[in-house]
Design an enzyme around this catalytic site. Structure first.
Site, short mmCIF file in Angstrom:
data_model
loop_
_atom_site.label_atom_id
_atom_site.label_comp_id
_atom_site.label_asym_id
_atom_site.label_seq_id
_atom_site.Cartn_x
_atom_site.Cartn_y
_atom_site.Cartn_z
N CYS A 86 0.84 -1.20 0.00
CA CYS A 86 0.00 0.00 0.00
C CYS A 86 0.88 1.26 0.00
CB CYS A 86 -0.95 -0.05 1.19
SG CYS A 86 -2.36 1.04 0.99
N HIS A 200 -3.52 -5.71 0.98
CA HIS A 200 -2.87 -5.93 2.28
C HIS A 200 -2.83 -7.40 2.66
CE1 HIS A 200 -2.49 -1.74 3.77
NE2 HIS A 200 -3.55 -1.52 3.00
N GLU A 202 -1.12 -8.77 4.89
CA GLU A 202 -0.98 -8.90 6.36
C GLU A 202 -2.33 -8.78 7.06
OE1 GLU A 202 -0.58 -6.18 4.77
OE2 GLU A 202 -1.08 -4.45 6.00
#
Lengths: 223, 80
Positions: A86, A200, A202
């Site tokens: 990002c 994302h 994560e």
């Protein structure tokens, strides 16, 4: 494996990123932007998401001049693995470690939702645990994720197999949440050691929280 | 000395903000507007009396930080 997660003023995904790698059994350390060196024995640098320096001027325009970024650029140029997520992807573009630039989303809105992605090329460290044409579901959350590169640059990306993920719908059909050229969501550099993506991984580590499709992605870096 | 830097998306690079504003103007019946491009203006106060030197310095500032030359162009002005 030792993962260094860089933290800038305005970064907000560093704890998720640290958690994600720790969940995979790896050592993850936060590195403040004022540091001039990466921790000894760093195997992977992650530039996490957020709004570094308030996204003033342009997203990630100021972060690239942080002391730690000099070390990151040197690490990358020596073949070290770097992953930008990002805002981290935007930093890699601003620092010219990856080609192209980010513009405001085509619909001018901040987009925050789950988004399907198609694996275009898995012949790299990041996506090696996935197969080409796999469809995964990962959160996106950005206002400037409209990837742009000129025609020649785009051609080069394809010739060198640098286009790794594209936005799509659950069936793999075209679905473009931000106006990115050719629906590109993730690219790498020519040497395939620097990776940038807007989604994302994560945030996709637990089925209970919606998706664990990020696990296979991040696992790729683990030897 | 005051220096004004104008930054714009390059021609041919689609400007999502400009498009949205154009659309809003059209819905307000300003039908004579055929295109909208949005840029930004940066006003610098510089401790330098030599205009040529200032121009050179600001150009470096633009290349290194103020503009992203992958998608943006810039112009440097010296207001009277």
């Amino acid at each position: 494996m030792k993962v260094a997660v860089a933290v800038f003023p305005g970064t907000n995904c560093e704890m998720d990123t640290k958690y994600a790698f720790e969940k995979l059994g790896q050592e993850a350390v936060l590195v403040f932007h004022k540091e001039e060196k990466l921790p000894q024995g760093t195997d992977l640098v992650v530039l996490p998401g957020g709004f570094s320096y308030g996204d003033y001027l342009r997203s990630a325009a100021i972060a690239k001049f942080s002391p730690i970024m000099k070390a990151v650029i040197e690490f990358a140029n020596n073949g070290g693995y770097v992953l930008g997520i990002c805002n981290g992807f935007q930093m890699l573009l601003e620092a010219h470690l990856l080609p192209g630039a980010m513009k405001r989303n085509q619909n001018v809105h901040f987009v925050s939702k789950y988004q399907h992605l198609k694996v275009i090329d898995n012949n790299n460290q990041f996506l090696r645990k996935l197969s080409n044409n796999d469809i995964i579901n990962i959160p996106i959350a950005h206002g400037e994720g409209n990837y742009f590169i000129d025609k020649n640059g785009l051609k080069e990306l394809y010739i060198n197999n640098q286009v790794l993920l594209k936005y799509c719908d659950e069936n793999g059909n075209t679905d473009n949440p931000n106006g990115s050229i050719d629906e590109i969501a993730c690219i790498c550099n020519k040497n395939k050691n620097v990776f940038g993506l807007m989604p994302h991984p994560e945030r996709a580590m637990e089925t209970l929280l919606g998706s664990e499709d990020g696990v296979k992605m991040l696992q790729g870096f683990i030897k | 000395m005051k220096v004004i830097v104008n930054i714009q998306l390059k021609n041919g690079v689609l400007d999502p903000q400009g498009k949205a504003v154009h659309h809003a103007l059209s819905s307000l019946h300003f039908n004579e507007v055929s295109d909208v491009r949005i840029g930004k203006q940066i006003i610098l106060e510089i401790n330098e009396n030599d205009k040529t030197k200032a121009q050179q310095r600001v150009q470096v500032m633009c290349e290194e930080l103020l503009a992203n030359t992958v998608i943006e162009t810039y112009s440097i002005e010296f207001p009277a």
